[in-house]
Design a protein around this motif. Sequence first.
Motif, PDB file in Angstrom:
ATOM      1  N   ALA A  79       0.851  -1.190   0.000  1.00  0.00           N
ATOM      2  CA  ALA A  79       0.000   0.000   0.000  1.00  0.00           C
ATOM      3  C   ALA A  79       0.887   1.240   0.000  1.00  0.00           C
ATOM      4  CB  ALA A  79      -0.907  -0.019   1.221  1.00  0.00           C
ATOM      5  N   PRO A  80       0.357   2.376  -0.460  1.00  0.00           N
ATOM      6  CA  PRO A  80       1.156   3.603  -0.475  1.00  0.00           C
ATOM      7  C   PRO A  80       1.710   3.945   0.903  1.00  0.00           C
ATOM      8  CG  PRO A  80      -0.859   3.889  -1.722  1.00  0.00           C
ATOM      9  CD  PRO A  80      -0.972   2.564  -1.044  1.00  0.00           C
ATOM     10  N   GLY A  81       2.996   4.172   0.972  1.00  0.00           N
ATOM     11  CA  GLY A  81       3.624   4.553   2.220  1.00  0.00           C
ATOM     12  C   GLY A  81       3.835   3.434   3.215  1.00  0.00           C
ATOM     13  N   LYS A  82       3.550   2.206   2.793  1.00  0.00           N
ATOM     14  CA  LYS A  82       3.685   1.072   3.707  1.00  0.00           C
ATOM     15  C   LYS A  82       4.666   0.047   3.138  1.00  0.00           C
ATOM     16  CE  LYS A  82      -0.840   1.436   5.898  1.00  0.00           C
ATOM     17  NZ  LYS A  82      -2.071   0.713   6.307  1.00  0.00           N
ATOM     18  N   GLN A  83       5.095  -0.849   4.008  1.00  0.00           N
ATOM     19  CA  GLN A  83       5.989  -1.914   3.572  1.00  0.00           C
ATOM     20  C   GLN A  83       5.217  -2.990   2.818  1.00  0.00           C
ATOM     21  OE1 GLN A  83       8.039  -3.239   7.147  1.00  0.00           O
ATOM     22  NE2 GLN A  83       9.766  -1.904   6.682  1.00  0.00           N
ATOM     23  N   ARG A  84       5.931  -3.671   1.966  1.00  0.00           N
ATOM     24  CA  ARG A  84       5.333  -4.798   1.258  1.00  0.00           C
ATOM     25  C   ARG A  84       4.993  -5.891   2.266  1.00  0.00           C
ATOM     26  NH1 ARG A  84       8.201  -6.627  -4.272  1.00  0.00           N
ATOM     27  NH2 ARG A  84       8.001  -4.361  -4.468  1.00  0.00           N
ATOM     28  N   GLU A  85       3.819  -6.498   2.111  1.00  0.00           N
ATOM     29  CA  GLU A  85       3.391  -7.536   3.052  1.00  0.00           C
ATOM     30  C   GLU A  85       2.944  -8.789   2.303  1.00  0.00           C
ATOM     31  OE1 GLU A  85       0.238  -5.634   5.263  1.00  0.00           O
ATOM     32  OE2 GLU A  85      -1.274  -6.078   3.736  1.00  0.00           O
ATOM     33  N   LEU A  86       3.141  -9.897   2.971  1.00  0.00           N
ATOM     34  CA  LEU A  86       2.757 -11.185   2.407  1.00  0.00           C
ATOM     35  C   LEU A  86       1.248 -11.361   2.505  1.00  0.00           C
ATOM     36  CD1 LEU A  86       3.602 -13.983   1.298  1.00  0.00           C
ATOM     37  CD2 LEU A  86       3.877 -14.717   3.684  1.00  0.00           C
ATOM     38  N   VAL A  87       0.647 -11.762   1.404  1.00  0.00           N
ATOM     39  CA  VAL A  87      -0.800 -11.968   1.381  1.00  0.00           C
ATOM     40  C   VAL A  87      -1.147 -13.454   1.407  1.00  0.00           C
ATOM     41  CG1 VAL A  87      -2.921 -11.612   0.059  1.00  0.00           C
ATOM     42  CG2 VAL A  87      -1.164  -9.819   0.125  1.00  0.00           C
ATOM     43  N   ALA A  88      -0.484 -14.239   0.569  1.00  0.00           N
ATOM     44  CA  ALA A  88      -0.818 -15.656   0.463  1.00  0.00           C
ATOM     45  C   ALA A  88       0.361 -16.420  -0.123  1.00  0.00           C
ATOM     46  CB  ALA A  88      -2.048 -15.851  -0.410  1.00  0.00           C
ATOM     47  N   THR A  89       0.453 -17.684   0.264  1.00  0.00           N
ATOM     48  CA  THR A  89       1.483 -18.563  -0.294  1.00  0.00           C
ATOM     49  C   THR A  89       0.863 -19.861  -0.744  1.00  0.00           C
ATOM     50  OG1 THR A  89       2.059 -19.649   1.791  1.00  0.00           O
ATOM     51  CG2 THR A  89       3.228 -17.601   1.281  1.00  0.00           C
ATOM     52  N   ILE A  90       1.537 -20.522  -1.675  1.00  0.00           N
ATOM     53  CA  ILE A  90       1.099 -21.836  -2.130  1.00  0.00           C
ATOM     54  C   ILE A  90       2.322 -22.642  -2.516  1.00  0.00           C
ATOM     55  CG2 ILE A  90       0.736 -21.028  -4.509  1.00  0.00           C
ATOM     56  CD1 ILE A  90      -1.661 -23.026  -4.612  1.00  0.00           C
TER      57      ILE A  90
END
Length: 114
Positions: free
Chosen positions: A39-50
């Motif tokens: 998101a703007p101004g935020k760190q990259r975050e993990l959403v899902a893995t497979i």
Amino acid sequence: VQLQAYGGGLVQTGGSLTLSCIHSPSISSTDVMAWYRQAPGKQRELVATIGASAGKTLRPSVQGRFAISRDNAKNTMYLQMNNLKPEDTGVYYCNAIVRGVPSWGQGTQVTVSS
């Protein structure tokens, strides 16, 4: 290793989108793949893995709304997103780890309007 994400767009709250990540055949069905978002101004975050043996994981905030899947015959990973919320807005990236080396695709923008 190449990955390319598609499917982002602008939707209203409660809407749905399906993201696709087309990847090179060098990524096997046993390699772990993932979706991240930033998101703007935020760190990259993990959403899902497979992955083959690790199964599937989803971050708590998207459980019950998002689903990750892959079609190995089509060299494609998907992220089905339902009941989207404004806080899901961001650039979504696909990722793969092949022989311990992470690779990233270009992002696709998802914008959820309130």
